[in-house]
Design a protein around this motif. Structure first.
Motif, mmCIF file in Angstrom:
data_model
loop_
_atom_site.group_PDB
_atom_site.id
_atom_site.type_symbol
_atom_site.label_atom_id
_atom_site.label_comp_id
_atom_site.label_asym_id
_atom_site.label_seq_id
_atom_site.Cartn_x
_atom_site.Cartn_y
_atom_site.Cartn_z
ATOM 1 N N MET A 1 0.958 -1.149 0.011
ATOM 2 C CA MET A 1 0.081 -0.281 0.016
ATOM 3 C C MET A 1 0.907 1.343 -0.230
ATOM 4 S SD MET A 1 -2.974 -1.256 2.883
ATOM 5 C CE MET A 1 -3.823 0.289 2.704
ATOM 6 N N SER A 2 0.433 2.304 -0.645
ATOM 7 C CA SER A 2 1.106 3.585 -0.779
ATOM 8 C C SER A 2 0.513 4.538 0.283
ATOM 9 C CB SER A 2 1.051 4.105 -2.105
ATOM 10 O OG SER A 2 -0.295 4.501 -2.579
ATOM 11 N N GLY A 3 -0.417 4.497 0.747
ATOM 12 C CA GLY A 3 -1.011 5.632 1.723
ATOM 13 C C GLY A 3 -1.651 6.645 0.912
ATOM 14 N N HIS A 4 -1.888 6.370 -0.309
ATOM 15 C CA HIS A 4 -2.540 7.123 -0.904
ATOM 16 C C HIS A 4 -3.942 7.113 -1.310
ATOM 17 C CE1 HIS A 4 1.438 8.291 -3.366
ATOM 18 N NE2 HIS A 4 1.576 8.476 -2.025
ATOM 19 N N ILE A 5 -5.021 7.710 -0.681
ATOM 20 C CA ILE A 5 -6.380 7.434 -0.575
ATOM 21 C C ILE A 5 -6.897 7.988 -1.728
ATOM 22 C CG2 ILE A 5 -8.467 7.724 0.670
ATOM 23 C CD1 ILE A 5 -6.333 6.004 2.052
ATOM 24 N N MET A 6 -8.043 6.933 -2.437
ATOM 25 C CA MET A 6 -8.597 7.505 -3.610
ATOM 26 C C MET A 6 -9.968 8.146 -3.264
ATOM 27 S SD MET A 6 -10.125 4.815 -6.811
ATOM 28 C CE MET A 6 -8.646 4.869 -7.503
ATOM 29 N N THR A 7 -10.633 7.615 -2.227
ATOM 30 C CA THR A 7 -11.967 8.184 -1.787
ATOM 31 C C THR A 7 -12.459 7.781 -0.366
ATOM 32 O OG1 THR A 7 -14.323 8.671 -2.701
ATOM 33 C CG2 THR A 7 -13.169 6.504 -2.954
ATOM 34 N N CYS A 8 -13.439 8.037 -0.055
ATOM 35 C CA CYS A 8 -14.048 7.701 1.391
ATOM 36 C C CYS A 8 -15.382 6.824 1.127
ATOM 37 C CB CYS A 8 -14.384 8.831 2.102
ATOM 38 S SG CYS A 8 -12.979 9.691 2.958
ATOM 39 N N GLU B 1 -8.297 2.887 0.118
ATOM 40 C CA GLU B 1 -7.145 2.932 -1.196
ATOM 41 C C GLU B 1 -7.173 1.629 -1.840
ATOM 42 O OE1 GLU B 1 -2.262 2.248 -1.354
ATOM 43 O OE2 GLU B 1 -3.195 2.970 0.491
ATOM 44 N N ILE B 2 -7.178 1.686 -3.201
ATOM 45 C CA ILE B 2 -7.213 0.796 -4.085
ATOM 46 C C ILE B 2 -5.935 -0.131 -4.163
ATOM 47 C CG2 ILE B 2 -7.674 0.027 -6.520
ATOM 48 C CD1 ILE B 2 -10.165 0.614 -4.957
ATOM 49 N N ASP B 3 -5.838 -1.453 -4.254
ATOM 50 C CA ASP B 3 -4.749 -1.965 -4.707
ATOM 51 C C ASP B 3 -4.177 -1.815 -5.991
ATOM 52 O OD1 ASP B 3 -2.904 -4.209 -4.388
ATOM 53 O OD2 ASP B 3 -3.961 -5.212 -6.182
ATOM 54 N N SER B 4 -2.951 -1.166 -5.859
ATOM 55 C CA SER B 4 -2.231 -0.676 -6.914
ATOM 56 C C SER B 4 -2.084 -1.610 -8.082
ATOM 57 C CB SER B 4 -0.847 0.126 -6.353
ATOM 58 O OG SER B 4 -0.033 -1.312 -5.878
#
Length: 212
Positions: free
Chosen positions: A99-106, A188-191
């Motif tokens: 995981m990158s810690g970059h949130i896509m949405t809530c 967070e979506i799986d990259s």
């Protein structure tokens, strides 16, 4: 980089407004931040934040306005409880997924049901809101997803919701046991999933094939 294995819960000690931004000071469990340095990364509810000050077990982070608007970090107040994970070290075991810690949405808690020893939590995924990212095309049954920094597997899915099942250990070390219907959770979506879906969609578009 993070693994989605939440290391524990911490409490917000202070929230300070800095113009459009916020300085967040968090009290961590004793010795959990031993050796932590300014400039290091820590995931707070899954959001990758940079350490700007260290005072024993109190760590401060500056959070920009974009992050405050996109994630549930903007909802935190003094004494709020959060999940945390220190950045992974090269060669360490990855028990969850990268995981990158970059949130896509809530996403929002829609329902919480106890089934035997496990808890099933259903989250509503925004549909039709043009101001928010539509994460649905990256979500599928048995796929990985990051929720408030925890690496979880989707156990069921519908047109506008996903569901995860949590064992007692996860409930004990994370904030999921404290969630209520209506609470917002960072997603967070799986990259790898995102890269695959985006590549396939781009190739199909180049070939004139438009997906519904």
């Amino acid at each position: 980089m993070f693994t989605g294995i939440v290391q524990g819960m911490a409490q917000v000690h202070e929230c300070q407004t800095l113009g459009r931004n916020k300085r967040l000071t968090i009290q961590f469990p004793e010795s959990s931040m031993q050796g932590q340095q300014e400039g290091a990364s820590v995931a707070i509810n899954g959001v990758c934040l940079t350490v700007v000050a260290v005072e024993k077990d109190k760590i401060s982070f500056d959070v920009i306005d974009t992050t405050l608007a996109l994630t549930n970090i903007g909802l935190l107040e003094k004494e709020s409880i959060v999940n945390f994970e220190r950045a992974a070290r090269m060669g360490s075991e990855v028990g969850g997924h990268v995981m990158s810690g970059h949130i896509m949405t809530c996403v929002m808690v829609r329902d919480i049901v106890q089934k035997g020893e496990s808890f099933h939590i259903r989250f509503a995924v925004d549909v039709g809101d043009q101001t928010k990212v539509d994460a649905r095309r990256y979500l599928f049954d048995k796929g990985y997803v990051g929720l408030n920094g925890a690496s979880l597997t989707i156990c069921d899915i519908g047109d506008d919701w996903i569901e995860v099942s949590l064992i007692p250990e996860t409930l004990k070390v994370t904030t999921f046991g404290q969630l209520s219907v209506g609470d917002k959770v960072n997603l967070e979506i799986d990259s790898h999933t995102q890269a695959t879906v985006d590549t396939v969609e781009r190739v199909l578009k180049q070939r004139g094939i438009i997906l519904p």
